[in-house]
Write an enzyme that holds these catalytic residues in place. Structure first.
Site, PDB file in Angstrom:
ATOM      1  N   ASP A   1      13.511   5.114 -10.135  1.00 59.07           N
ATOM      2  CA  ASP A   1      13.546   4.567  -8.773  1.00 59.07           C
ATOM      3  C   ASP A   1      14.417   3.305  -8.748  1.00 59.07           C
ATOM      4  OD1 ASP A   1      12.980   4.218  -6.079  1.00 59.07           O
ATOM      5  OD2 ASP A   1      11.051   3.244  -6.435  1.00 59.07           O
TER       6      ASP A   1
ATOM      7  N   GLN B   1       0.875  -1.175   0.000  1.00 62.21           N
ATOM      8  CA  GLN B   1       0.000   0.000   0.000  1.00 62.21           C
ATOM      9  C   GLN B   1       0.908   1.220   0.000  1.00 62.21           C
ATOM     10  OE1 GLN B   1      -3.674   0.625   0.653  1.00 62.21           O
ATOM     11  NE2 GLN B   1      -3.009   2.710   0.262  1.00 62.21           N
ATOM     12  N   GLY B   2       0.963   1.926  -1.105  1.00 60.28           N
ATOM     13  CA  GLY B   2       1.807   3.121  -1.166  1.00 60.28           C
ATOM     14  C   GLY B   2       0.966   4.380  -1.133  1.00 60.28           C
ATOM     15  N   ALA B   3       1.638   5.539  -1.247  1.00 56.12           N
ATOM     16  CA  ALA B   3       0.933   6.815  -1.202  1.00 56.12           C
ATOM     17  C   ALA B   3       0.186   7.063  -2.515  1.00 56.12           C
ATOM     18  CB  ALA B   3       1.934   7.935  -0.955  1.00 56.12           C
ATOM     19  N   GLU B   4       0.663   6.451  -3.594  1.00 54.75           N
ATOM     20  CA  GLU B   4       0.083   6.698  -4.914  1.00 54.75           C
ATOM     21  C   GLU B   4      -0.666   5.495  -5.467  1.00 54.75           C
ATOM     22  OE1 GLU B   4       2.113   8.649  -7.856  1.00 54.75           O
ATOM     23  OE2 GLU B   4       2.380  10.321  -6.475  1.00 54.75           O
ATOM     24  N   ALA B   5      -0.217   4.302  -5.033  1.00 53.28           N
ATOM     25  CA  ALA B   5      -0.769   3.093  -5.649  1.00 53.28           C
ATOM     26  C   ALA B   5      -0.832   1.940  -4.659  1.00 53.28           C
ATOM     27  CB  ALA B   5       0.102   2.691  -6.839  1.00 53.28           C
TER      28      ALA B   5
ATOM     29  N   LYS C   1      -1.429  -3.355 -10.299  1.00 59.02           N
ATOM     30  CA  LYS C   1      -1.041  -2.083  -9.701  1.00 59.02           C
ATOM     31  C   LYS C   1      -2.168  -1.090  -9.943  1.00 59.02           C
ATOM     32  CE  LYS C   1       3.075   0.677  -9.333  1.00 59.02           C
ATOM     33  NZ  LYS C   1       4.483   0.725  -9.678  1.00 59.02           N
TER      34      LYS C   1
END
Ligand code: AMP
Length: 239
Positions: free
Chosen positions: A146, A25-29, A44
């Site tokens: 990245d 669980q990321g900030a964008e996706a 994703k």
């Protein structure tokens, strides 16, 4: 099985994701593991950002999704190992990718080699391969955005031998021919590499040598890398 509510944020837009297992669980996706047409699949999902104007958010999110797919396809066309893109849903901004099974990250591989007291020489051929792949990627004008040893997967072959090296997570990638952008890409990797894996300066030098040998455009990139390093050092001296 984790649900999107449990992981926080808005619920998944695609019904099929409600039964999928969240792995990040990321900030964008959000990244899920699931099945798609009978295959192991990584999904994703870029979700809406509530702090942005909805129309602008939709445009930016779709552009990011398209950029990620474009970079993966460009790499695959050039023979660089990246997951196959099975399907893209631009309504929900979901990318369905081949899951690279039976693999470990380069980060895990290097860490376990170091922990078991293996010599640095045993990692030389891996550093060479990484250098070659990144040279090829940059020659295609794909900037990853990245680069870390967690975003490189090593597939284990059935006979126990090390197989393909696969690049993943093109979520911050873009297309650029500028040596500066490629130099920053290598700088990000250098920072990540040396902070994740202590005492690997020589190994990273080897990776850069292999990168330089594999690409005619490398000298301009390495020059920019040197400049970016210098800027970084000046910044850290000033504080
Ligand atoms: P990402 O946000 O794309 O870095 O994905 C998060 C994590 O999911 C990665 O660090 C990997 O462990 C895993 N992952 C992502 N894509 C794949 C893939 N195609 N195959 C296997 N694992 C993946």
């Amino acid at each position: 099985m984790a649900s999107m509510e449990a992981a926080g944020g808005s619920p998944a837009a695609l019904p099929c994701l409600h039964s999928a297992r969240i792995i990040k669980q990321g900030a964008e996706a959000r990244v899920y593991r699931s099945r798609f047409l009978g295959r192991s699949t990584i999904i994703k999902e870029r979700f809406p950002k509530r702090y942005r104007h909805p129309t602008l958010d939709e445009k930016l999110t779709r552009r990011r999704t398209a950029q990620e797919v474009r970079s993966i396809l460009r790499c695959r066309k050039a023979g660089i190992n990246t997951p196959v893109v099975f399907f893209v849903d631009y309504t929900t901004n979901c990318i369905f990718l081949e899951e690279i099974t039976n693999s470990i990250t380069v980060r895990e591989h290097v860490a376990s080699a170091q922990a078991s007291g293996q010599s640095v020489e045993s990692l030389h051929s891996l550093a060479d391969r990484i250098g070659q792949i990144l040279a090829k990627m940059h020659d295609e004008d794909v900037v990853h955005g990245d680069l870390t040893t967690s975003n490189m997967l090593l597939v284990n072959e059935d006979d126990g031998k090390q197989g393909k090296l696969v690049l993943i997570d093109f979520g911050l990638s873009y297309i650029s021919a500028l040596p500066e952008d490629k130099g920053v890409d290598m700088y990000v990797l250098e920072k990540a590499f040396l902070s994740t894996h202590p005492n690997t300066e020589v190994l990273f030098e080897r990776l850069l040598k292999s990168y330089t040998a594999a690409s005619k455009k490398a000298p301009a990139v390495i020059k920019k890398l040197d400049e970016v390093r210098l800027r970084g050092r000046k910044r850290s001296m000033v504080g």
